[in-house]
Design a protein around this motif. Structure first.
Motif, PDB file in Angstrom:
ATOM      1  N   UNK A   5      17.226  22.061  12.093  1.00 17.95           N
ATOM      2  CA  UNK A   5      16.658  20.508  12.576  1.00 17.95           C
ATOM      3  C   UNK A   5      15.393  20.755  12.630  1.00 17.95           C
ATOM      4  N   UNK A   6      14.624  19.583  12.183  1.00 16.97           N
ATOM      5  CA  UNK A   6      12.997  19.546  12.578  1.00 16.97           C
ATOM      6  C   UNK A   6      13.022  17.950  12.785  1.00 16.97           C
ATOM      7  N   UNK A   7      12.565  17.625  14.060  1.00 11.72           N
ATOM      8  CA  UNK A   7      12.371  16.137  14.107  1.00 11.72           C
ATOM      9  C   UNK A   7      11.906  15.885  15.614  1.00 11.72           C
ATOM     10  N   UNK A   8      12.651  14.783  16.317  1.00 10.83           N
ATOM     11  CA  UNK A   8      12.357  14.297  17.506  1.00 10.83           C
ATOM     12  C   UNK A   8      13.696  14.547  18.333  1.00 10.83           C
ATOM     13  N   UNK A   9      13.586  14.817  19.528  1.00 13.10           N
ATOM     14  CA  UNK A   9      14.669  14.685  20.437  1.00 13.10           C
ATOM     15  C   UNK A   9      14.538  13.943  21.667  1.00 13.10           C
ATOM     16  N   UNK A  10      15.518  13.048  21.958  1.00  9.25           N
ATOM     17  CA  UNK A  10      15.347  12.101  23.304  1.00  9.25           C
ATOM     18  C   UNK A  10      15.604  13.134  24.343  1.00  9.25           C
ATOM     19  N   UNK A  11      14.932  13.061  25.451  1.00 11.13           N
ATOM     20  CA  UNK A  11      15.175  13.961  26.409  1.00 11.13           C
ATOM     21  C   UNK A  11      15.411  13.068  27.778  1.00 11.13           C
ATOM     22  N   UNK A  12      16.233  13.364  28.605  1.00 15.26           N
ATOM     23  CA  UNK A  12      16.520  12.637  29.755  1.00 15.26           C
ATOM     24  C   UNK A  12      16.263  13.485  30.990  1.00 15.26           C
ATOM     25  N   UNK A  13      15.394  13.085  31.829  1.00 13.36           N
ATOM     26  CA  UNK A  13      14.901  14.074  32.958  1.00 13.36           C
ATOM     27  C   UNK A  13      14.727  15.335  32.849  1.00 13.36           C
ATOM     28  N   UNK A  14      14.107  15.688  31.674  1.00 12.75           N
ATOM     29  CA  UNK A  14      13.591  16.781  31.290  1.00 12.75           C
ATOM     30  C   UNK A  14      14.471  17.922  30.817  1.00 12.75           C
ATOM     31  N   UNK A  15      15.687  17.711  30.387  1.00 11.70           N
ATOM     32  CA  UNK A  15      16.537  18.597  29.832  1.00 11.70           C
ATOM     33  C   UNK A  15      17.250  18.228  28.776  1.00 11.70           C
ATOM     34  N   UNK A  47      28.906  30.468  26.606  1.00  9.13           N
ATOM     35  CA  UNK A  47      28.917  29.337  25.723  1.00  9.13           C
ATOM     36  C   UNK A  47      27.962  28.072  25.757  1.00  9.13           C
ATOM     37  N   UNK A  48      27.214  28.201  26.665  1.00  8.49           N
ATOM     38  CA  UNK A  48      26.112  27.168  26.943  1.00  8.49           C
ATOM     39  C   UNK A  48      24.913  27.484  27.132  1.00  8.49           C
ATOM     40  N   UNK A  49      23.793  26.735  26.583  1.00  7.67           N
ATOM     41  CA  UNK A  49      22.230  26.813  27.233  1.00  7.67           C
ATOM     42  C   UNK A  49      21.841  25.468  27.885  1.00  7.67           C
ATOM     43  N   UNK A  50      21.206  25.613  28.790  1.00  2.49           N
ATOM     44  CA  UNK A  50      20.592  24.537  29.185  1.00  2.49           C
ATOM     45  C   UNK A  50      19.025  24.644  29.132  1.00  2.49           C
ATOM     46  N   UNK A  51      18.342  23.881  28.480  1.00  4.51           N
ATOM     47  CA  UNK A  51      16.939  24.052  28.126  1.00  4.51           C
ATOM     48  C   UNK A  51      16.190  22.932  28.930  1.00  4.51           C
ATOM     49  N   UNK A  52      14.897  23.542  29.606  1.00  6.49           N
ATOM     50  CA  UNK A  52      14.205  22.499  30.087  1.00  6.49           C
ATOM     51  C   UNK A  52      12.769  22.139  29.484  1.00  6.49           C
ATOM     52  N   UNK A  53      12.492  20.986  29.466  1.00  6.74           N
ATOM     53  CA  UNK A  53      11.211  20.747  28.897  1.00  6.74           C
ATOM     54  C   UNK A  53      10.269  19.985  29.724  1.00  6.74           C
ATOM     55  N   UNK A  54      10.065  20.419  30.860  1.00 14.04           N
ATOM     56  CA  UNK A  54       9.250  19.884  32.090  1.00 14.04           C
ATOM     57  C   UNK A  54       9.481  18.559  32.518  1.00 14.04           C
ATOM     58  N   UNK A  55       8.783  17.922  33.190  1.00 14.29           N
ATOM     59  CA  UNK A  55       9.093  16.744  33.860  1.00 14.29           C
ATOM     60  C   UNK A  55       9.053  15.380  33.129  1.00 14.29           C
ATOM     61  N   UNK A  56       9.882  15.595  31.848  1.00 18.70           N
ATOM     62  CA  UNK A  56       9.824  14.402  30.619  1.00 18.70           C
ATOM     63  C   UNK A  56      11.006  13.638  30.608  1.00 18.70           C
ATOM     64  N   UNK A  57      10.842  12.433  30.478  1.00 19.93           N
ATOM     65  CA  UNK A  57      11.930  11.511  29.871  1.00 19.93           C
ATOM     66  C   UNK A  57      11.426  10.475  28.650  1.00 19.93           C
ATOM     67  N   UNK A  58      11.890  10.951  27.585  1.00 18.90           N
ATOM     68  CA  UNK A  58      11.373  10.215  26.491  1.00 18.90           C
ATOM     69  C   UNK A  58      11.857  11.070  25.249  1.00 18.90           C
ATOM     70  N   UNK A  59      10.591  11.263  24.082  1.00 14.59           N
ATOM     71  CA  UNK A  59      10.828  11.829  23.032  1.00 14.59           C
ATOM     72  C   UNK A  59       9.893  13.375  22.952  1.00 14.59           C
TER      73      UNK A  59
END
Length: 359
Positions: A5-15, A47-59
């Motif tokens: 995949x290469x594109x955008x990801x919608x993020x809710x509450x940074x994860x 079987x699971x990974x939780x990925x953090x994107x910082x304090x972000x809600x958006x794309x």
């Protein structure tokens, strides 16, 4: 190398999360990062990974790759962590929180290494999101998988404040236990709402336990926030508690609030708990003080003694103790209206909204 995949990801509450389990919700951070050195890629739940994107809600921008061998490390990434991952089924998907699967990674159920890279973690706050909304994604991230035997997780590179705080949070969490828990451990789990918080939260004691039945996720979010946010939250909660109780304008209390805001020691009588209560119960203005008309705090005069501890709690030298103690005291002052207090806290401090229910 295969680009999934290469594109955008919608993020809710940074994860967001990667999951090979038949579960639409990923684990919470206290579960996913237990026993780890890094707090950006939680891999403690099989079987699971939780990925953090910082304090972000958006794309955000996201690229997902599968390799046959360890790929070279690109120096353009500001944050880099690694962890081990083994799918528990033949179906592994990237799942934005609250959304359908973004893509299928198509990994065999065997041991893999995952490298999670990011840049722009500190740009994801409300101001940064508004400033860059028209320009495209806030931050960019890369997930790389390749076959490898299990090994400890690593922090390869760290540059941002958000990553530093997440790593600090993960390292304070208790390691996951192997084997069946004892009856005492089961009782301890129940007392914390079914999942253990970090050691530092457990050491806070009664105020932390008091928040468990009121808002367990908020407790984790306060713990995961930075010391500066914790200190600001403590002051905010003290103001809210004393305002809702109609005490914020009493001169000797307002003087203490002003000292708290300046970071100065609380003035007399707050240097002596006995003198504080003597002053409180003999001040005729307190009995006549008006409650905050913007709230629905029924029986507020009876809650006035319950609001005062928020001020002393907020002055605690330890930011985490100050935040938890002040928030709990404010919640007691609000009584049945405490959900309104917690909602206001999440609006004032968006990072507190990032805690997600455990899977």
């Amino acid at each position: 190398m295969r680009t999934v995949y290469r594109g955008e990801l919608p993020v809710v509450q940074g994860r967001f999360h990667v999951d090979s389990r038949p579960d639409p919700y990923g684990p919470g951070p206290s579960e996913a990062c237990a026993g780890q050195a890094n707090g950006l890629c939680g891999a403690a739940v099989p079987g699971c990974l939780l990925l953090d994107t910082g304090p972000c809600t958006g794309r955000v921008g996201l690229t997902v790759e599968v390799h046959r061998a360890p790929p070279p490390l690109d120096d353009g990434w500001e944050e880099v962590v690694e962890a081990s991952f083994r799918p528990v089924s033949a179906s592994t998907a990237v799942l934005p929180c609250g959304h359908a699967a973004l893509c299928e990674v198509d990994l065999p159920p065997a041991d893999h290494r995952v490298r999670y890279c990011g840049r722009g973690l500190d740009r994801g706050g409300a101001a940064g999101l508004r400033a860059t909304a028209a320009a495209g994604p806030v931050g960019h991230y890369l997930l790389q998988f390749w076959p490898a035997p299990p090994a400890a997780d690593l922090v390869v590179r760290q540059t941002s404040r958000s990553a530093r705080d997440r790593h600090r949070y993960a390292r304070a969490l208790p390691a996951p236990r192997c084997g069946a828990p004892t009856e005492r451990e089961r009782a301890e789990l129940r007392s914390w709402g079914g999942r253990l918080p970090s050691r530092r939260v457990r050491e806070v004691g009664a105020d932390a336990r008091g928040l468990v039945p009121l808002d367990r996720d908020l407790l984790d979010a306060v713990d995961a926030s930075s010391p500066a946010t914790q200190r600001s939250l403590a002051r905010w909660a003290a103001h809210r508690a004393l305002t809702v109780a109609g005490l914020a304008d009493v001169d000797w209390i307002s003087a203490a609030l002003a000292a708290l805001d300046r970071g100065a020691p609380l003035p007399p009588p707050f240097d002596d708990p006995c003198r504080v209560w003597d002053r409180f119960f003999t001040d005729e203005r307190i009995a006549a003080a008006a409650v905050d008309p913007s709230t629905d705090c029924q029986g507020s005069p009876l809650r006035r003694p319950m609001a005062l501890p928020a001020l002393r709690a907020a002055a605690d030298p330890d930011p985490l103790r100050a935040a938890i103690g002040a928030v709990f005291a404010a919640a007691v002052a609000y009584g049945s209206d405490c959900p309104a207090l917690f909602a206001a806290a999440r609006r004032e401090f968006p990072v507190l909204g990032r805690a997600v229910p455990p899977g």
